[in-house]
Scaffold this motif. Structure first.
Motif, PDB file in Angstrom:
ATOM      1  N   CYS A 101      24.042  -2.441  29.029  1.00  0.00           N
ATOM      2  CA  CYS A 101      24.631  -3.308  28.001  1.00  0.00           C
ATOM      3  C   CYS A 101      25.096  -4.644  28.557  1.00  0.00           C
ATOM      4  O   CYS A 101      25.217  -5.617  27.819  1.00  0.00           O
ATOM      5  CB  CYS A 101      25.827  -2.605  27.341  1.00  0.00           C
ATOM      6  N   GLU A 102      25.358  -4.705  29.855  1.00  0.00           N
ATOM      7  CA  GLU A 102      25.865  -5.927  30.452  1.00  0.00           C
ATOM      8  C   GLU A 102      24.774  -6.961  30.717  1.00  0.00           C
ATOM      9  O   GLU A 102      25.081  -8.100  31.064  1.00  0.00           O
ATOM     10  CB  GLU A 102      26.627  -5.616  31.738  1.00  0.00           C
ATOM     11  N   ARG A 107      23.347  -7.842  25.567  1.00  0.00           N
ATOM     12  CA  ARG A 107      24.582  -8.360  24.965  1.00  0.00           C
ATOM     13  C   ARG A 107      24.273  -9.245  23.766  1.00  0.00           C
ATOM     14  O   ARG A 107      24.912  -9.127  22.716  1.00  0.00           O
ATOM     15  CB  ARG A 107      25.382  -9.145  26.001  1.00  0.00           C
ATOM     16  N   LEU A 178      32.059  -6.802  22.973  1.00  0.00           N
ATOM     17  CA  LEU A 178      31.216  -7.916  22.536  1.00  0.00           C
ATOM     18  C   LEU A 178      32.037  -9.099  22.012  1.00  0.00           C
ATOM     19  O   LEU A 178      31.578 -10.243  22.051  1.00  0.00           O
ATOM     20  CB  LEU A 178      30.241  -7.456  21.445  1.00  0.00           C
ATOM     21  N   PRO A 181      33.333 -10.492  26.018  1.00  0.00           N
ATOM     22  CA  PRO A 181      32.676  -9.854  27.163  1.00  0.00           C
ATOM     23  C   PRO A 181      33.106 -10.411  28.513  1.00  0.00           C
ATOM     24  O   PRO A 181      32.910  -9.766  29.543  1.00  0.00           O
ATOM     25  CB  PRO A 181      31.183 -10.120  26.907  1.00  0.00           C
TER      26      PRO A 181
END
Length: 203
Positions: A101-102, A107, A178, A181
């Motif tokens: 997800c990073e 993202r 989100l 972040p």
């Protein structure tokens, strides 16, 4: 005009998806036109229509670009041979998902899906959030049920309820991250939280 090779056509398609990802992220899906995507990609509007029938099909292709690796991970979890330690398999898979997800692409696309999209009612069943939710929750339930059969689940814990709690925790964590972040690493923070949550379910 010379006919494009298959490789050239695919390269153009990926370039259009990259452009759509950037413009959707900046302006939102409803605030973006196909002309804007074409200009960002440096191609004609006709080139957009050659690959995508409309904005919704473009969005679906973007969703598939991030869903495919996560779907692969869920499939691996569903067929996991580590049946002796199902909660450990669950933890490992979810930690790997948070690391993914990073990446900037993940993202951006999750930001588009969660905060900048008004077209979910027009998406195919395969791309709708509730379809993915049901599948993920079912796989989580299977892992908790395995743990229960092995005596690794705390007495009184319902596998289905545990799966729902875990899924909604992950969804809430993703939404919160989100929004800001830059404040923390979802992989580092989330991994510790998953540990704490699963510890509460363990026998």
């Amino acid at each position: 005009m010379a006919r494009k090779t298959k490789a050239e056509a695919e390269a153009t398609r990926q370039h259009l998806l990259d452009a759509a990802e950037q413009v959707f992220f900046e302006k939102g899906v409803s605030g973006t036109s196909l002309d804007q995507i074409a200009r960002r990609a440096g191609v004609t509007r006709g080139a957009v229509y050659w690959h995508f029938s409309n904005k919704v099909s473009l969005l679906e292709a973007l969703i598939q670009r991030v869903r495919l690796p996560l779907q692969q991970m869920l499939d691996e979890l569903a067929g996991s041979c580590q049946e002796s330690y199902p909660l450990e398999s669950l933890k490992t898979t979810l930690t790997e998902a948070l690391v993914r997800c990073e990446s900037p692409r993940m993202r951006r696309i999750y930001t588009i899906i969660i905060f900048r999209c008004e077209f979910f009612d027009q998406l195919s069943d395969e791309c709708r959030e509730h379809e993915y939710t049901e599948e993920a929750t079912q796989i989580f339930t299977t892992q908790f049920s395995r743990a229960q059969k092995l005596g690794q689940l705390r007495e009184g814990v319902c596998p289905k309820q545990a799966a729902n709690i875990l899924y909604h925790f992950l969804h809430g964590l993703l939404r919160d991250w989100l929004l800001s972040p830059e404040l923390y690493s979802i992989a580092d923070t989330g991994s510790g939280m998953i540990d704490l949550l699963l510890d509460g379910f363990r026998a």
